[in-house]
Design a protein around this motif. Structure first.
Motif, PDB file in Angstrom:
ATOM      1  N   GLY A  79       0.848  -1.189   0.000  1.00  0.00           N
ATOM      2  CA  GLY A  79       0.000   0.000   0.000  1.00  0.00           C
ATOM      3  C   GLY A  79       0.879   1.233   0.000  1.00  0.00           C
ATOM      4  O   GLY A  79       1.017   1.917  -0.992  1.00  0.00           O
ATOM      5  N   LYS A  80       1.521   1.516   1.132  1.00  0.00           N
ATOM      6  CA  LYS A  80       2.334   2.721   1.286  1.00  0.00           C
ATOM      7  C   LYS A  80       3.668   2.595   0.561  1.00  0.00           C
ATOM      8  O   LYS A  80       4.243   1.519   0.471  1.00  0.00           O
ATOM      9  N   GLY A  81       4.192   3.719   0.116  1.00  0.00           N
ATOM     10  CA  GLY A  81       5.498   3.741  -0.525  1.00  0.00           C
ATOM     11  C   GLY A  81       6.620   3.756   0.494  1.00  0.00           C
ATOM     12  O   GLY A  81       6.449   4.195   1.629  1.00  0.00           O
ATOM     13  N   GLY A 110       8.515  11.465   2.114  1.00  0.00           N
ATOM     14  CA  GLY A 110       8.031  12.586   2.914  1.00  0.00           C
ATOM     15  C   GLY A 110       7.278  13.648   2.128  1.00  0.00           C
ATOM     16  O   GLY A 110       7.134  14.773   2.611  1.00  0.00           O
ATOM     17  N   LYS A 111       6.748  13.307   0.966  1.00  0.00           N
ATOM     18  CA  LYS A 111       5.943  14.264   0.206  1.00  0.00           C
ATOM     19  C   LYS A 111       4.786  14.786   1.040  1.00  0.00           C
ATOM     20  O   LYS A 111       4.549  15.996   1.111  1.00  0.00           O
ATOM     21  N   SER A 112       4.036  13.874   1.656  1.00  0.00           N
ATOM     22  CA  SER A 112       2.851  14.309   2.397  1.00  0.00           C
ATOM     23  C   SER A 112       3.242  15.114   3.617  1.00  0.00           C
ATOM     24  O   SER A 112       2.588  16.102   3.964  1.00  0.00           O
ATOM     25  N   THR A 113       4.318  14.697   4.283  1.00  0.00           N
ATOM     26  CA  THR A 113       4.798  15.430   5.463  1.00  0.00           C
ATOM     27  C   THR A 113       5.220  16.843   5.065  1.00  0.00           C
ATOM     28  O   THR A 113       4.873  17.816   5.749  1.00  0.00           O
ATOM     29  N   ALA A 124      -3.519  14.202  -3.709  1.00  0.00           N
ATOM     30  CA  ALA A 124      -3.723  13.537  -4.999  1.00  0.00           C
ATOM     31  C   ALA A 124      -3.305  12.077  -4.948  1.00  0.00           C
ATOM     32  O   ALA A 124      -3.241  11.408  -5.975  1.00  0.00           O
ATOM     33  N   ASP A 125      -3.015  11.581  -3.753  1.00  0.00           N
ATOM     34  CA  ASP A 125      -2.674  10.174  -3.605  1.00  0.00           C
ATOM     35  C   ASP A 125      -3.971   9.407  -3.365  1.00  0.00           C
ATOM     36  O   ASP A 125      -4.453   9.310  -2.243  1.00  0.00           O
ATOM     37  N   ILE A 126      -4.528   8.902  -4.452  1.00  0.00           N
ATOM     38  CA  ILE A 126      -5.850   8.281  -4.393  1.00  0.00           C
ATOM     39  C   ILE A 126      -5.772   6.924  -3.687  1.00  0.00           C
ATOM     40  O   ILE A 126      -6.723   6.496  -3.037  1.00  0.00           O
ATOM     41  N   PRO A 156      -3.977   7.836   0.633  1.00  0.00           N
ATOM     42  CA  PRO A 156      -4.145   9.212   1.115  1.00  0.00           C
ATOM     43  C   PRO A 156      -3.654   9.349   2.556  1.00  0.00           C
ATOM     44  O   PRO A 156      -4.026   8.555   3.408  1.00  0.00           O
ATOM     45  N   SER A 157      -2.781  10.316   2.812  1.00  0.00           N
ATOM     46  CA  SER A 157      -2.250  10.518   4.174  1.00  0.00           C
ATOM     47  C   SER A 157      -2.748  11.810   4.794  1.00  0.00           C
ATOM     48  O   SER A 157      -2.644  11.994   6.009  1.00  0.00           O
ATOM     49  N   ILE A 158      -3.249  12.720   3.976  1.00  0.00           N
ATOM     50  CA  ILE A 158      -3.575  14.059   4.471  1.00  0.00           C
ATOM     51  C   ILE A 158      -4.659  14.042   5.559  1.00  0.00           C
ATOM     52  O   ILE A 158      -4.516  14.748   6.567  1.00  0.00           O
ATOM     53  N   ILE A 205      -0.458  20.530  -4.219  1.00  0.00           N
ATOM     54  CA  ILE A 205      -0.934  19.210  -4.641  1.00  0.00           C
ATOM     55  C   ILE A 205       0.083  18.167  -4.189  1.00  0.00           C
ATOM     56  O   ILE A 205       1.209  18.119  -4.683  1.00  0.00           O
ATOM     57  N   ASP A 206      -0.327  17.351  -3.225  1.00  0.00           N
ATOM     58  CA  ASP A 206       0.519  16.271  -2.695  1.00  0.00           C
ATOM     59  C   ASP A 206       0.359  15.069  -3.631  1.00  0.00           C
ATOM     60  O   ASP A 206      -0.671  14.412  -3.633  1.00  0.00           O
ATOM     61  N   LEU A 207       1.387  14.823  -4.439  1.00  0.00           N
ATOM     62  CA  LEU A 207       1.286  13.782  -5.472  1.00  0.00           C
ATOM     63  C   LEU A 207       1.591  12.395  -4.918  1.00  0.00           C
ATOM     64  O   LEU A 207       2.306  12.259  -3.927  1.00  0.00           O
TER      65      LEU A 207
HETATM   66 MG    MG Z   1       2.170  10.684   0.621  1.00  0.00          MG
END
Ligand code: MG
Ligand code: ATP
Ligand code: ATP
Ligand code: MG
Lengths: 364, 364
Positions: free
Chosen positions: A105-107, B110-113, B134-136, B139-141, B214-216
């Motif tokens: 799931g997670k990267g 760490g994109k979302s962080t 945008a991580d379908i 999603p971490s947000i 946009i968090d990819l």
């Molecule tokens: Mg992320």
């Protein structure tokens, strides 16, 4: 008791395979009994060369002979293996006994690291191993096996062009990284990526393999769907790190494999980056990413817990240098070997108890 | 010199914006000059409230008046901002001044962080901020903003159904996580995921924003293509960790944005998880993931280096607890604030020097 083949078999029929919950004789695991004076020879065919119970079963066999045939005999069990399969009549890759997907799931939680080290550990145990890098957009396997500049040959076999996998450390490898330059992005929509995976499965000369591992990309999308629609997957391993955002995504990967129309058995869960221990403070464990989250998830979903791997600089270095930790001789290599044994065991248990996985029908 | 509006303007025309390399008067940054006896008031309109040069420019203004108009005046610059934009005539979201994509190639770096903390830091500086997850598939947000159980309203505006973003800590948020149950996998092929992103961009009531982040997801596939085909993106930020396998993927993300038909300016690079420092050994730095790799990559591709973020347990905890580090008052929050300022600065420089990004034509 007289020393006859029959009595030896009767004695060995007392020995249980603790995993498969049947005796070795019913399981057809005893071969080539021979008697030479005071010495008794026979072969025990285990379900995997990485069997963690090898020593236990061997000792149980010796004990059973001593108890039931006679205490004075010298017993020489020859421990071999024949990896079990539910795929022998599969339309695609019937000579590949087990296809194992590694998902998260997670990267960035360590799918590729676990895949690489699992491949090495299984190969070191004597198994024939292949590894597909199904991460089309972020292939790590060429770097992790120090063969980034290799280019696979294409050969015509029976009038069809097939890709010959790269062989490194005794493992057959295929990756999009062998087919595209490293500083280029593969900017493809799903169908293109899916057709690369289809080629890796359908147009690649894998030969005979005990285990073909598939290192999946993060997410639950095209590659995952294409995989289960192209080939019945023996089982999946879940890799996660302990923190909440990783567990949430691992849960999604588990949910995907459990969907009734997908229905791929989940064979185990690995908790990676479990804690950090600085060399100077070997008694300290820093739970940077949290504590015990992987174990709790495995309990909640009743998935066998295959073990923890600590966060160790040398594991990362091994990945970057292309020389997997499992090839070394240290604490990390032991952790990976343990996990490989437990995974092989779960594959054997699955094969003993469940029919082959069914290919998912294309509905999208 | 006589104290007149004209002379004050002449004095301020000596003050350069070091980034935009022009003087404040030509840049139209001086407003509302007024004189009251010995006191001089005026407003300086910066290009971002997160301007890292705010104090410098303020002092330069005071010095210029003292030097050119007279040393006895009391000078009261009122530092405000009006975030610049190249999007004011864009067909979609013209009231969103800047759209910034956060990308990495590799997963888990760490994109979302970075997205969450950047959003918080920019909002704290006074900017109007939105964030699209945008991580379908992972999603971490919602977790990182402690609003996993929120459900966005849908309202009819001008006969069209639009989604009202969730507002948390003053930031407008949208994520697939608000629309699907957490223990369900979204197992979709690319087009379904893409249409979710299109809704987040086209059918969501963003109102007026200075920055829409946009968090990819990891990779370079459907979501990335759909983004650049749906909306011209002001610029991209690259997040990487220092190790080889992460840099290789960051390179792919850079290559994607640099492709001539995509051509999104890359505004900066952040090196995350740069080193670990245990509390007990604050002088020790453990370069678990390698040393300096992010900086080297930024040099190689001539991308502004926005800074390093160390591997700190509290950053992970903040992510899991939904209370971003940038909201606290510690070393990590300072690191994120620094990066936010540098990012805002690069956005302003980009807007001053380059035309708006062009939407990518649909060819696939
Ligand atoms: Mg992320
Ligand atoms: N136990 C560990 N200790 C130290 N470093 C590790 C460990 N496990 C993985 N790593 C490193 O962390 C990074 C991420 O691991 P890896 O690439 O295997 O993750 P992944 O799940 O395959 O990522 P992706 O989602 O991008 O495919 C790599 O640099 C790897 O070397
Ligand atoms: N500097 C840091 N120190 C400690 N933990 C961190 C740091 N940066 C990120 N993390 C943690 O590492 C994990 C991965 O970070 P994050 O989810 O932001 O990565 P990502 O690139 O968005 O991953 P994905 O590719 O899955 O979307 C999270 O648990 C996060 O809290
Ligand atoms: Mg990987």
């Amino acid at each position: 008791m007289a020393i006859t083949q029959d009595n030896i078999l009767k004695a060995l029929a007392q020995v249980m395979d603790p995993d498969l919950k049947k005796d070795l004789v019913s399981l057809n695991m005893i071969k080539d009994i021979s008697i030479d004076g005071n010495a008794i020879y026979f072969t025990v065919v285990l379900t995997t060369p990485a069997c963690p119970l090898k020593e236990l079963i061997k000792n149980d066999c010796i004990d059973a002979i001593h108890k039931n045939v006679g205490a004075d005999f010298q017993v020489f069990p020859n421990m071999t293996s024949d990896v079990t399969s539910t795929r022998s009549t599969a339309p695609l890759l019937p000579n590949v006994k087990n296809i194992i997907a590694i998902a998260s799931g997670k990267g960035g939680v360590g799918k590729s690291t676990v895949s690489a080290n699992l491949a090495v550990s299984l190969a070191q145990s004597g198994a024939k191993v292949g590894l597909i890098d199904a991460d089309i957009f972020g292939p790590s396997i060429p770097t992790m096996f120090n063969c980034e500049h290799e280019q696979p040959e294409v050969k015509e076999i029976n009038g069809k062009n097939v890709i010959i996998p790269i062989e490194q450390y005794g493992i057959k490898l295929i990756s999009i990284g062998f087919l595209t330059p490293p500083d280029n992005a593969v900017v493809w929509r799903g169908p293109m990526a899916s057709s690369a995976l289809k080629q890796f499965l359908g147009d690649t000369d894998w030969g005979e393999l005990d285990y073909l591992l598939i290192d999946l990309p993060p997410g639950t999308s095209d590659i995952h769907l294409t995989m289960v629609q192209t080939i019945p997957v023996t089982g999946a391993l879940i890799v996660t790190t302990p923190q909440k955002v990783a567990l949430a995504d691992a849960q999604k990967a588990i949910a995907m494999f459990k969907q009734p129309q997908i229905n791929v058995p989940i064979l185990g869960l690995v908790e990676n980056m479990a804690y950090f221990t600085p060399e100077e403070l070997p008694e300290n464990k820093y739970f940077i990413f949290g504590e015990g989250g992987g174990y709790k998830l495995s309990e909640r979903y009743e998935i066998p817990f295959l073990g923890q791997i600590p966060l160790v600089q040398s594991i990362r270095e091994s990945g970057d240098s292309g020389y997997p930790s499992a090839m070394k001789n240290d604490v990390s290599s032991e952790a990976f070997e343990e996990i490989a044994k437990k995974a092989a065991r779960q594959i054997a248990i699955r094969n003993a108890n469940m029919a082959g996985t069914t290919k998912v029908e294309m509905t999208n």
